[in-house]
Design a protein around this motif. Structure first.
Motif, PDB file in Angstrom:
ATOM      1  N   GLN A 103      -6.008 -11.187  -7.665  1.00  0.00           N
ATOM      2  CA  GLN A 103      -5.158 -11.810  -6.617  1.00  0.00           C
ATOM      3  C   GLN A 103      -3.830 -10.902  -6.741  1.00  0.00           C
ATOM      4  O   GLN A 103      -2.984 -11.422  -6.233  1.00  0.00           O
ATOM      5  CB  GLN A 103      -5.077 -12.958  -6.433  1.00  0.00           C
ATOM      6  CG  GLN A 103      -6.195 -13.763  -6.585  1.00  0.00           C
ATOM      7  CD  GLN A 103      -6.654 -13.929  -5.107  1.00  0.00           C
ATOM      8  OE1 GLN A 103      -5.942 -14.073  -4.097  1.00  0.00           O
ATOM      9  NE2 GLN A 103      -8.061 -13.757  -5.079  1.00  0.00           N
ATOM     10  N   VAL A 104      -3.853  -9.737  -7.382  1.00  0.00           N
ATOM     11  CA  VAL A 104      -2.562  -8.858  -7.206  1.00  0.00           C
ATOM     12  C   VAL A 104      -2.544  -8.378  -5.891  1.00  0.00           C
ATOM     13  O   VAL A 104      -3.426  -7.673  -5.321  1.00  0.00           O
ATOM     14  CB  VAL A 104      -2.794  -7.564  -8.061  1.00  0.00           C
ATOM     15  CG1 VAL A 104      -1.576  -6.651  -7.966  1.00  0.00           C
ATOM     16  CG2 VAL A 104      -2.882  -7.961  -9.492  1.00  0.00           C
ATOM     17  N   SER A 105      -1.356  -8.987  -5.172  1.00  0.00           N
ATOM     18  CA  SER A 105      -1.189  -8.730  -3.690  1.00  0.00           C
ATOM     19  C   SER A 105      -0.195  -7.862  -3.116  1.00  0.00           C
ATOM     20  O   SER A 105      -0.025  -7.535  -1.993  1.00  0.00           O
ATOM     21  CB  SER A 105      -0.977 -10.427  -3.188  1.00  0.00           C
ATOM     22  OG  SER A 105       0.457 -10.688  -3.760  1.00  0.00           O
ATOM     23  N   ASP A 106       0.738  -7.282  -4.127  1.00  0.00           N
ATOM     24  CA  ASP A 106       1.896  -6.250  -3.287  1.00  0.00           C
ATOM     25  C   ASP A 106       1.224  -4.842  -3.605  1.00  0.00           C
ATOM     26  O   ASP A 106       0.672  -4.283  -4.536  1.00  0.00           O
ATOM     27  CB  ASP A 106       2.857  -6.241  -4.493  1.00  0.00           C
ATOM     28  CG  ASP A 106       3.812  -5.452  -3.946  1.00  0.00           C
ATOM     29  OD1 ASP A 106       5.130  -6.160  -3.431  1.00  0.00           O
ATOM     30  OD2 ASP A 106       3.997  -4.304  -4.280  1.00  0.00           O
ATOM     31  N   VAL A 107       1.208  -4.169  -2.451  1.00  0.00           N
ATOM     32  CA  VAL A 107       0.747  -3.011  -2.275  1.00  0.00           C
ATOM     33  C   VAL A 107       1.166  -1.976  -3.128  1.00  0.00           C
ATOM     34  O   VAL A 107       0.410  -1.035  -3.823  1.00  0.00           O
ATOM     35  CB  VAL A 107       0.568  -2.481  -0.684  1.00  0.00           C
ATOM     36  CG1 VAL A 107      -0.221  -3.276  -0.095  1.00  0.00           C
ATOM     37  CG2 VAL A 107       1.953  -2.513  -0.475  1.00  0.00           C
ATOM     38  N   ARG A 108       2.383  -2.126  -3.447  1.00  0.00           N
ATOM     39  CA  ARG A 108       3.191  -1.040  -4.413  1.00  0.00           C
ATOM     40  C   ARG A 108       2.722  -1.282  -5.911  1.00  0.00           C
ATOM     41  O   ARG A 108       2.624  -0.594  -6.457  1.00  0.00           O
ATOM     42  CB  ARG A 108       4.486  -1.155  -4.208  1.00  0.00           C
ATOM     43  CG  ARG A 108       5.143  -0.543  -2.957  1.00  0.00           C
ATOM     44  CD  ARG A 108       6.673  -0.615  -2.589  1.00  0.00           C
ATOM     45  NE  ARG A 108       6.940   0.108  -1.425  1.00  0.00           N
ATOM     46  CZ  ARG A 108       6.972  -0.426  -0.136  1.00  0.00           C
ATOM     47  NH1 ARG A 108       6.650  -1.897  -0.135  1.00  0.00           N
ATOM     48  NH2 ARG A 108       7.318   0.057   0.846  1.00  0.00           N
ATOM     49  N   ASN A 109       2.732  -2.569  -6.086  1.00  0.00           N
ATOM     50  CA  ASN A 109       2.354  -2.788  -7.466  1.00  0.00           C
ATOM     51  C   ASN A 109       0.725  -2.165  -7.730  1.00  0.00           C
ATOM     52  O   ASN A 109       0.454  -1.780  -8.702  1.00  0.00           O
ATOM     53  CB  ASN A 109       2.317  -4.332  -7.954  1.00  0.00           C
ATOM     54  CG  ASN A 109       3.297  -4.897  -8.000  1.00  0.00           C
ATOM     55  OD1 ASN A 109       4.307  -4.237  -8.767  1.00  0.00           O
ATOM     56  ND2 ASN A 109       3.712  -6.315  -7.942  1.00  0.00           N
ATOM     57  N   PHE A 110      -0.010  -2.607  -6.600  1.00  0.00           N
ATOM     58  CA  PHE A 110      -1.700  -1.946  -6.816  1.00  0.00           C
ATOM     59  C   PHE A 110      -1.466  -0.591  -6.949  1.00  0.00           C
ATOM     60  O   PHE A 110      -2.051   0.049  -7.774  1.00  0.00           O
ATOM     61  CB  PHE A 110      -2.105  -2.590  -5.450  1.00  0.00           C
ATOM     62  CG  PHE A 110      -3.558  -2.223  -5.317  1.00  0.00           C
ATOM     63  CD1 PHE A 110      -4.508  -2.008  -6.783  1.00  0.00           C
ATOM     64  CD2 PHE A 110      -4.404  -2.177  -4.240  1.00  0.00           C
ATOM     65  CE1 PHE A 110      -5.763  -1.914  -6.560  1.00  0.00           C
ATOM     66  CE2 PHE A 110      -5.692  -1.940  -4.055  1.00  0.00           C
ATOM     67  CZ  PHE A 110      -6.468  -1.801  -5.249  1.00  0.00           C
ATOM     68  N   GLY A 111      -0.774   0.183  -5.982  1.00  0.00           N
ATOM     69  CA  GLY A 111      -0.615   1.419  -6.077  1.00  0.00           C
ATOM     70  C   GLY A 111      -0.200   2.100  -7.520  1.00  0.00           C
ATOM     71  O   GLY A 111      -0.794   3.086  -8.232  1.00  0.00           O
ATOM     72  N   ALA A 112       0.806   1.301  -8.057  1.00  0.00           N
ATOM     73  CA  ALA A 112       1.369   1.688  -9.517  1.00  0.00           C
ATOM     74  C   ALA A 112       0.364   1.581 -10.464  1.00  0.00           C
ATOM     75  O   ALA A 112       0.269   2.193 -11.307  1.00  0.00           O
ATOM     76  CB  ALA A 112       2.571   0.999  -9.868  1.00  0.00           C
TER      77      ALA A 112
END
Length: 245
Positions: A103-112
């Protein structure tokens, strides 16, 4: 939403689903009816596609075209079949290395996270179909293009993915402060998968109950947690350290 990666209109979206296009999310107009619309709703439920009901004004902002009450966001990156991906990696890799995101939901966190995963040699990233951050242009930009290099797969339930990996000899390690064991005592020099949790609540209790190990990072300051992408980087590089020393 990037207009290059959207499909609008009920029939067009149904065709995209049938063609197994990598759909991030479908926006549906509140209060709309009709047999075709109900058919779309049924297919969305059956396939487990992320969706939300929004006012017509939202859809009008997403596209100036005749959306008929439905707009779909198509991922610019294709998703891999879970079982095919795992089996292919197990055939090629002596020490396979997976990453599961709960449930990682932030697109920038996901990209990093994707960027760091590529740098650390992660063989595959596994995310749930519902509740996970979509792959958008922001995701790709933050990943510095790594989203095109690391295989990503979506599953109906992370629990089933964990059972499958465990049955394949993969040790599952949860990154959580709810542990007495620190990351540096875990043996990562074996087939393994790391689980990272959501930004606000961490890994769900149901997932924590399935893993083989729980490990935490030592925090010496007053703040009780790290950003998930930073914490993920520390965990991934501990795997690299152990495997390269």
């Amino acid at each position: 939403m990037d207009h290059k990666n959207q499909v609008y209109g009920i029939r067009a979206i149904l065709e995209a689903i049938n063609a197994e296009q990598p759909i991030n999310k479908i926006f549906l107009q509140k209060g709309i009816g009709g047999e075709l619309f109900k058919e779309l709703e049924a297919v969305i439920r059956k396939k487990g596609i992320s969706s939300s009901y929004v006012p017509v004004e939202k859809l009008n902002r997403l596209t100036k075209n005749n959306h008929q009450g439905a707009v779909a966001n198509i991922s610019p990156v294709p998703f891999h079949n879970f079982e095919n991906l795992v089996e292919g990696i197990l055939e090629k890799e002596k020490n396979p290395f997976f990453l599961l995101l709960d449930q990682v939901s932030d697109v920038r966190n996901f990209g990093a996270i994707i960027r760091t995963a590529e740098c650390c040699g992660v063989n595959g990233i596994i995310i749930p179909k519902s509740g996970a951050a979509p792959i958008t242009e922001d995701t790709i930009k933050t990943s510095a293009g790594a989203a095109f290099k690391v295989p990503i797969t979506k599953v109906d339930h992370l629990k089933d993915a964990i059972f499958y990996l465990q049955s394949s000899g993969i040790s599952i390690v949860a990154a959580t402060e709810k542990s007495e064991e620190e990351i540096y005592t875990v043996n990562f020099n074996q087939p393994c998968a790391i689980v990272m949790g959501a930004e606000d609540r961490g890994i769900s209790a149901s997932i924590l109950g399935l893993v083989d190990h729980k490990a935490k990072l030592p925090l010496l300051g007053e703040i009780g947690s790290l950003n998930v992408s930073v914490a993920c980087g520390v965990f991934l590089y501990e795997v690299v350290r152990q495997r390269t020393k």
